[in-house]
Design an enzyme around this catalytic site. Structure first.
Site, PDB file in Angstrom:
ATOM      1  N   CYS A   1      13.788  11.001   5.932  1.00  0.00           N
ATOM      2  CA  CYS A   1      13.932  10.621   7.338  1.00  0.00           C
ATOM      3  C   CYS A   1      15.382  10.720   7.796  1.00  0.00           C
ATOM      4  O   CYS A   1      15.640  10.911   8.990  1.00  0.00           O
ATOM      5  CB  CYS A   1      13.397   9.215   7.563  1.00  0.00           C
ATOM      6  SG  CYS A   1      14.158   7.959   6.512  1.00  0.00           S
TER       7      CYS A   1
ATOM      8  N   GLU B   1      10.772  16.399  14.269  1.00  0.00           N
ATOM      9  CA  GLU B   1      11.061  16.294  12.846  1.00  0.00           C
ATOM     10  C   GLU B   1      10.197  17.289  12.074  1.00  0.00           C
ATOM     11  O   GLU B   1       8.970  17.239  12.135  1.00  0.00           O
ATOM     12  CB  GLU B   1      10.788  14.869  12.357  1.00  0.00           C
ATOM     13  CG  GLU B   1      11.200  14.634  10.919  1.00  0.00           C
ATOM     14  CD  GLU B   1      10.993  13.187  10.503  1.00  0.00           C
ATOM     15  OE1 GLU B   1      11.871  12.638   9.812  1.00  0.00           O
ATOM     16  OE2 GLU B   1       9.952  12.604  10.866  1.00  0.00           O
TER      17      GLU B   1
ATOM     18  N   GLU C   1      10.221   1.769  10.029  1.00  0.00           N
ATOM     19  CA  GLU C   1      11.231   2.768   9.677  1.00  0.00           C
ATOM     20  C   GLU C   1      10.549   4.127   9.816  1.00  0.00           C
ATOM     21  O   GLU C   1       9.745   4.527   8.977  1.00  0.00           O
ATOM     22  CB  GLU C   1      11.717   2.537   8.245  1.00  0.00           C
ATOM     23  CG  GLU C   1      12.855   3.440   7.820  1.00  0.00           C
ATOM     24  CD  GLU C   1      13.259   3.187   6.385  1.00  0.00           C
ATOM     25  OE1 GLU C   1      13.313   4.160   5.608  1.00  0.00           O
ATOM     26  OE2 GLU C   1      13.506   2.009   6.049  1.00  0.00           O
TER      27      GLU C   1
ATOM     28  N   LYS D   1       0.846  -1.189   0.000  1.00  0.00           N
ATOM     29  CA  LYS D   1       0.000   0.000   0.000  1.00  0.00           C
ATOM     30  C   LYS D   1       0.882   1.239   0.000  1.00  0.00           C
ATOM     31  O   LYS D   1       1.402   1.639   1.030  1.00  0.00           O
ATOM     32  CB  LYS D   1      -0.927   0.048   1.211  1.00  0.00           C
ATOM     33  CG  LYS D   1      -1.890   1.246   1.169  1.00  0.00           C
ATOM     34  CD  LYS D   1      -2.032   1.875   2.540  1.00  0.00           C
ATOM     35  CE  LYS D   1      -2.718   3.226   2.495  1.00  0.00           C
ATOM     36  NZ  LYS D   1      -2.038   4.241   1.688  1.00  0.00           N
TER      37      LYS D   1
END
Length: 503
Positions: free
Chosen positions: A295, A394, A261, A186
């Site tokens: 990331c 982040e 992750e 997905k």
């Protein structure tokens, strides 16, 4: 829709309106609501499709179970040949894939061309592993022959993000298939196009129907159904920590493992003896490449106080020269932010930083002449302290937070003052210091006098707030297997310490 996009969508799907999910080897329209893909460069509609929704997801899992049996019946060497053929097919269609990725994801064409070829390399690499995944013979202290087998898990679910759709799809598909699994993938509902293209190419390469299914749809429908389904042997998720936690909790109720992750807030440390020109270029690449939507972005620049002024002058000057522009412009270095929600998040975090006393040394908003697209100028923030939000959370955009330190111990403390442990780097001419820092910074990947180098041959992943498990390398292959221990009695008259039998 531009003529160029229409041309390439038609080449893959027959017509743009035929775009949909790939289930059991066929392109199917979804069962759910209409999903609209927005052009990040103009904030205008690009494409519509129907959400695959829960019924289509369950059909895909049924197909994957059949596909798993068919893929298991293929020898390991033959599986390797299919994956090798996949690498060849990607190279043949590389320009079309790069254009679709650039337009839909908003990434510069110079970047997507490289990423598409990296995906081909992923299939090359794991093609070579397909017939070399073997167990061991263990010298147990009995008369048994004991050996292990590395077996596929079964049907695995992979949920990939919008920031690097084709790269992250290849990153997970190749090892999963090399190990003999079937996959239900997905991609993000914002960027599903190139992932479906990969599914089509895999079937052209010789993959059995159902061995890979690619579902275009929403997280609350397709994603939720996948994660909650007990027939899924393992869930792989690349994305935000918040969603990762929810996925891990749901999978745990089914006693199913995950590979997560998640986010990063990586520290890029510069000592006074570093080559400042190289470090400045490295800092820009670390944070501004891919518009900071990575990331592994080195979004915290930790600079020794003694060289802070000259280094920041270089970083700021270089940031001002970076070209922000349209994805298909060959000279563009930074494209738009992928979507309006992320653009607004970046804008808010920088505004909150200003209110907290942060100095915006360059950038801090839309660049001049950007139009209505989600463009954000490369931004450098000074006066940042370790407990500020811009130093801890982040941002996932082209925003660099600069913090100062006075000695090695303080640099290490700042680097590890983060909930994320994904990546980091150090710039220094002192070999001993380089290895000391590499050993003590908590990170799954660490660079010395460089940044952002990745290879499918090397394991990648994080710890703590950045998730767990490893993608790529041999370790990434093992994530898609489980060991079985087999015991064979070799003694001609082995004693049986328990039980009865008639003479």
């Amino acid at each position: 829709m531009s003529g160029l996009l229409h041309k390439h969508l038609s080449a893959w799907f027959g017509a743009p309106e035929r775009f949909g999910s790939l289930v059991d080897g066929e392109l199917l329209q979804g069962h759910g609501a209409t999903v609209e893909i927005i052009d990040p460069a103009s904030a205008t509609p690009l494409l519509e499709y129907r959400d695959c929704a829960a019924p289509g997801t369950l059909d895909a899992i049924d197909a994957a179970e059949r596909g798993f049996s068919a893929w298991q019946a293929v020898t390991a060497s033959a599986r390797g040949r299919v994956l090798w053929r996949m690498g060849e097919l990607i190279r043949q269609r590389a320009e079309s894939l790069a254009i679709l990725e650039a337009v839909v994801a908003g990434k510069p064409i110079r970047d997507t061309r490289v990423e598409v070829l990296k995906v081909a390399e992923m299939f090359d690499y794991y093609a070579g592993w397909a017939d070399k995944l073997h167990g061991d013979v263990i010298p147990v202290p009995t008369s048994h022959l004991n050996y292990t087998r590395r077996e596929a898990l079964g049907v695995v679910a992979q949920i990939t993000p919008w920031n690097a759709p084709i790269f992250t799809a290849g990153w997970q598909l190749a090892p999963a298939l090399a190990a003999g699994n079937a996959v239900v993938l997905k991609p993000s509902e914002l960027t599903p196009v190139t992932s479906v293209c990969l599914g089509l190419l895999l079937h052209e390469a010789g993959l059995p129907n159902g061995a890979v299914n690619v579902l275009a749809g929403l997280g609350q429908t397709v994603g939720h159904t996948l994660v909650a389904e007990s027939r899924i042997a393992k869930t792989i998720f690349v994305g935000s920590p918040e969603t990762g936690r929810a996925i891990a909790e749901t999978a745990a109720r089914n006693l199913r493992p995950c590979l997560l992750e998640l986010g990063g807030k990586s520290a890029n440390i510069v000592f006074p003896d570093a080559d400042l020109h190289r470090a400045a270029k490295g800092a820009q690449a670390a944070c501004f490449a891919a518009a900071g939507q990575s990331c592994t972005a080195g979004s915290r620049l930790l600079v020794h106080r003694r060289v802070a002024e000259p280094l920041l002058d270089l970083v700021v000057g270089g940031a001002k020269r970076l070209k922000v522009g349209a994805p298909l412009d060959e000279t563009t270095e930074i494209g738009p932010i992928n979507n309006a929600r992320q653009f607004e998040r970046i804008s808010k975090m920088v505004a909150d930083g200003r209110s907290a006393g942060v100095q915006v040394l360059t950038g801090g908003g839309r660049p001049d002449g950007a139009g209505d697209g989600y463009f954000y100028a490369p931004t450098v923030l000074g006066g940042v302290t370790a407990d500020m939000t811009v130093a801890r959370e982040e941002i996932f955009g082209p925003v660099l937070s600069c913090l100062l330190f006075d000695d090695e111990e303080e640099a290490l403390a700042l680097a590890n003052h983060s909930p994320f442990d994904l990546a980091g780097a150090v710039w220094t001419a002192d070999v001993g210091r380089a290895h000391r820092v590499a050993a003590r910074v908590r990170a799954g990947s660490f660079w010395i006098n460089g940044y952002r180098t990745l290879s499918v041959m090397s394991p990648f992943g994080g710890m703590h707030g950045s998730g767990y498990g490893r993608s790529s390398g041999y370790e990434g292959l093992l994530e898609y297997t489980q060991p079985k221990s087999v015991w064979v009695e070799t003694a001609s008259d082995a004693p049986q310490p328990f039980g009865y039998a008639d003479d």
